[in-house]
Structure formats: C-alpha cells, structure tokens
Design an enzyme around this catalytic site. Structure first.
Site, PDB file in Angstrom:
ATOM      1  CG  ASP A   1     -48.488 -39.426  20.065  1.00 54.48           C
ATOM      2  OD1 ASP A   1     -49.512 -39.818  19.456  1.00 54.48           O
ATOM      3  OD2 ASP A   1     -48.291 -39.650  21.264  1.00 54.48           O
ATOM      4  CB  ALA A   2     -46.571 -42.326  15.964  1.00 50.68           C
TER       5      ALA A   2
END
Length: 140
Positions: A26-27
């Site tokens: 994810d980010a």
C-alpha cells in the site's frame, strides 16, 4: 513437515513460498491487509496440488468446487516489499461438507498474519453444499 496437533495427533503442515511484490503493498510500503487473503488462497491451491488434486478437474469431472465459507484473520506485524514469506496450510478438522484450516504467513521466524479458514464443498451447478466424497477425504 509433520507436527503434533493439540491432541498429540500428527498433522501435515504444508508450506509455500511467497515473494512480496510492489503490487502487494500500500502507500505505506507494507503489504495491504487484503492481500494476505490472496497469499493464503495461493497456498491452499498449492496444498491441494501437492495432494494430487486439481480444482479445475474436480469441477469439470466431479462437479465439485471448494469455496471459503468463513475466514478469521489476525494481523501481527507488516510484511514489506521484497520480503520472502512462508505461507502455511494445516488441516484442523475434516467434517462432512467442510474442512477447517489454520494458515500462517511468516517472514523468517516472525509471525506476520494467521488465519482460521473454513472451506466448504459445493455442487458447482447449484452451489449447494455436498458431502466431501471419500476419495477426497482420504487425501485431505
């Protein structure tokens, strides 16, 4: 790998290697939580293959499919890009129409995530539960 269950019976622990790719993160740079379900699914598929079972053949020739009926996951610590994971499958209970499995994702000795998965056997045409045939029970 063999190991004893809580009652002292020997069980087979299946292990499958999984590399963490950029698309899995994810980010924040860690594995997105839902991707552990994919890792667990891949390990279950390879576990069945190791038992000589092909899910497509079971569906085409026997009219049987396996579906996840229940999944309970605990996330312990994050996996990161390029980590090499070991994802395990351990049968816990074989009932008339379902199998309960314990699964873990580890990086080295560190536990990352664990799951309790119930997989049910269904008729592929009407999606109704069916008894797991004896030839499958013998392998599972």
């Amino acid at each position: 790998m063999d190991r004893a269950d809580p009652e002292g019976k020997m069980t087979k622990l299946f292990s499958w290697p999984v590399r963490v790719y950029y698309e899995d993160t994810d980010a924040g740079g860690v594995v997105y939580y839902a991707n552990y379900l994919k890792f667990f699914e891949r390990a279950r598929t390879e576990w069945l293959r190791s038992l000589g079972l092909n899910q497509d053949k079971l569906a085409q020739e026997q009219g049987l499919i396996f579906v996840v009926r229940r999944a309970s996951l605990d996330f312990v610590r994050p996996a990161r890009l390029d980590d090499m994971l070991e994802v395990t499958v351990e049968p816990r209970k074989l009932a008339r129409v379902y199998v309960d499995l314990a699964q873990e994702a580890r990086c080295g000795t560190q536990m990352l995530a664990r799951a309790e998965i119930r997989v049910a056997c269904l008729n592929r045409r009407d999606f109704k539960p069916v008894a797991i045939p004896q030839f499958l029970r013998d392998k599972l």
